[in-house]
Design an enzyme around this catalytic site. Structure first.
Site, short mmCIF file in Angstrom:
data_model
loop_
_atom_site.label_atom_id
_atom_site.label_comp_id
_atom_site.label_asym_id
_atom_site.label_seq_id
_atom_site.Cartn_x
_atom_site.Cartn_y
_atom_site.Cartn_z
N GLU A 294 -32.01 -13.57 32.32
CA GLU A 294 -30.71 -14.16 32.00
C GLU A 294 -29.97 -14.45 33.30
O GLU A 294 -29.95 -13.63 34.22
CB GLU A 294 -29.89 -13.19 31.14
N LYS A 377 -28.27 -17.28 22.18
CA LYS A 377 -27.83 -15.90 21.94
C LYS A 377 -26.88 -15.83 20.76
O LYS A 377 -25.92 -16.60 20.67
CB LYS A 377 -27.17 -15.34 23.20
N CYS A 462 -30.01 -10.19 26.60
CA CYS A 462 -29.09 -9.11 26.97
C CYS A 462 -29.11 -7.99 25.95
O CYS A 462 -30.16 -7.52 25.54
CB CYS A 462 -27.70 -9.69 27.18
#
Length: 587
Positions: A294, A377, A462
């Site tokens: 990321e 995401k 994440c």
């Protein structure tokens, strides 16, 4: 003033000591220290506070908040760093945010104390079962943003961790508090001697309590250790159907440039660094998949659309370099980027800043340098990727305004090229100044191979990896899980180890390997038993590479993937009914 007087009183000092006891013992048991003995003693502070204040509801709430703040201060002190660096808040705003988040996100402590005290007064016995029920209730029904559970700490024990295939971390939390309360009951030698004397006495009631209590404890321990041992050996003997060679590149990309560095120069250095690291690792030694983390290349996208060009996030050199990496080495490249589209209400033919939605996205480029499936995401990070209220964006210019994705599809990947490139001169980042993406693909056109899908993986960005209920929503049978993350926001702290440990249970729940790719450490490979391969973690805040052969475990829908938290709900329902009828009968 009343709070200050309490804190400097004997009772206040003892209370703070008990808060610290639970916080410190939990921290010592957790990553990266991993001293599992202390986890069985960690709940003692909660047990003592509840016993001293049983039935005093207001005091229990205050003590619960005390546990919450001390626990955050010891175990999650890096949240303050996140608020100042990631969120961009000044210290005088970061401190109340830290305290407020500690209270809000650790409501489990006051809820646990209240539920335990209520049941202790109404039921008056079966205290280990009450402790187990109360922590399960508190962890299920309190707000979570960065979800952590006491069961994650128990899961540092590899045999016990295998039970996550059925119960996730929740069941391990219930097991911990059940056993811990037994240990708490025997904390004084006099207590054990008194119980043993009662057992030897002629009173049948005392003998029955002693025997049934011991049998209950023994059965629970045997159940969890026995099942864990069985699952460990069962899955240790499963033969993989394939192996995929995977390379993780950790580029240590910059976060921002508030310190006066030249952004253009830093990004050029970053791109050159990624190019060099890939060439050094892959020349003559190809892999099936390269994973960049990321924000490995922050601020930009390779998705060339009218919206991304309008938003000035499309950068042709970024797309050209990703194409060079995949074509030069004939491999799949999975990387993170920004992406954008328009809201459904946007007027056709017109683009305004208000109509643009930004995404935190990861995309795969196949061995022919062609863009394929992407994943946006879904769970966004508060104070980093969005603010709960519109007016709060004015407080922090660093915070992004991202939209959540909606797609939960797996990412297909393709057979890599078997032979070296036919080009005598390999392209590098400096060539992207004169060659666009189309020119790069044309240059390597003789090396083009037939696109053949050989598998798929489950993409997570994440902290999505730590949300078990969310991850199980993905459909299909992935070969493995890929988690890309940027833990650089938290500095050289324990956060990156804790983040991984919280997500490590997904490997057991799915019985799939996890490839963890971070921007600045720690990157690691975890197998389907939850073991970190070779205990090989990349260092923090540095550039690094890590490469392993990832085993593809045969597809099998585990109990947790099929039924989620069913066992935990059944436990709470059955035990709750038993407590209800017992309390009603004895009222």
């Amino acid at each position: 003033m009343k709070l200050l007087r309490f804190l400097i009183s004997r009772k206040g000092i003892i209370s703070v000591f008990l808060y610290s006891l639970t916080a410190a013992f939990s921290f010592l048991s957790f990553a990266p220290l991993n001293l599992p003995f202390f986890v069985w003693l960690a709940p003692f502070g909660l047990f003592i506070i509840e016993k001293q204040n049983r039935g005093e509801w207001r005091k229990l709430i205050y003590h619960g908040f005390g546990f919450a703040i001390l626990f955050y201060l010891v175990s999650f002190h890096w949240v303050y760093h996140m608020t100042t660096v990631f969120g961009g808040f000044d210290w005088y705003l970061a401190v109340p945010i830290f305290v407020g988040s500690a209270i809000l996100l650790n409501f489990k402590f006051p809820v646990y104390l209240l539920v335990f005290s209520f049941l202790a007064k109404r039921v008056g016995r079966f205290f280990p079962l009450i402790a187990s029920f109360s922590i399960l209730f508190a962890e299920f029904f309190t707000p979570q943003v960065f979800p952590w559970y006491f069961g994650n700490v128990v899961a540092e024990h590899h045999i016990l961790a295998q039970n996550a295939e059925y119960t996730s971390a929740y069941g391990l939390s219930a097991f911990l508090f059940f056993v811990s309360y037994y240990l708490f009951s025997l904390r004084k030698p006099k207590t054990f001697l008194r119980l043993f004397t009662h057992f030897l006495s002629k009173h049948k009631r005392f003998r029955k309590q002693f025997v049934f209590g011991g049998i209950g404890l023994g059965l629970v321990i045997i159940l969890f250790f026995g099942n864990g041992y069985y699952l460990f050996h069962k899955w240790s003997n499963v033969k993989p159907v394939a192996e995929r060679d995977v390379l993780v590149i950790q580029p240590n990309a910059p976060l921002e440039f508030r310190d006066g560095r030249n952004p253009a120069e830093e990004i050029r250095n970053l791109m050159t660094r990624i190019d060099t690291m890939a060439e050094r690792e892959l020349t003559g030694n190809p892999v099936d998949l390269v994973v960049l983390p990321e924000s490995g290349v922050p601020f930009f996208t390779t998705h060339d659309t009218e919206v991304t060009r309008y938003s000035r996030i499309y950068w042709h050199q970024f797309e050209s370099l990703m194409a060079i990496l995949s074509l030069r080495h004939g491999t799949n490249v999975f990387y993170n980027e920004l992406d954008a589209d328009l809201v459904p209400t946007a007027l056709p033919g017109r683009i305004s800043r208000r109509d643009v939605r930004m995404y935190n996205s990861s995309v795969l480029m196949n061995p022919n340098g062609e863009r394929r499936n992407s994943y946006q995401k879904v769970f966004l990070l508060i104070f980093g990727e969005y603010m709960p209220f519109e007016w709060m964006y004015a407080l922090s210019g660093q915070t992004g305004q991202f939209a959540p994705g909606t797609n939960l599809d797996l990412i297909p990947y393709y057979e890599s090229r078997k032979n070296d490139s036919s080009q005598s001169k390999a392209l590098h980042f400096e060539d992207t100044m004169t060659m666009g993406p189309a020119s790069v693909r044309e240059y390597y056109s003789k090396d083009k191979v037939e696109e053949k899908q050989i598998g798929s993986f489950l993409p997570l960005i994440c902290y999505e990896v730590i949300i078990s209920e969310f991850v199980r929503k993905f459909q299909g049978d992935p070969d493995f899980i890929v988690n890309v993350t940027n833990d650089k926001w938290y500095g050289n702290s324990v956060e990156t180890y804790q983040h991984h440990t919280l997500g490590r249970l997904r490997a057991i729940e799915f019985r799939k390997w996890i490839v963890r790719s971070t921007n600045s450490g720690t990157s690691v490979f975890t197998d389907h038993l939850g073991r970190n391969i070779d205990n090989d973690f990349t260092p923090i805040e540095t550039t690094a590479v890590i490469r392993k052969k990832v085993q593809v475990i045969p597809g099998e829908m585990t109990f947790y993937r099929l039924y989620g938290n069913l066992l935990s709900y059944l436990f709470m329902g059955i035990v709750g009914l038993v407590f209800f009828f017992y309390a009603k009968r004895n009222s």
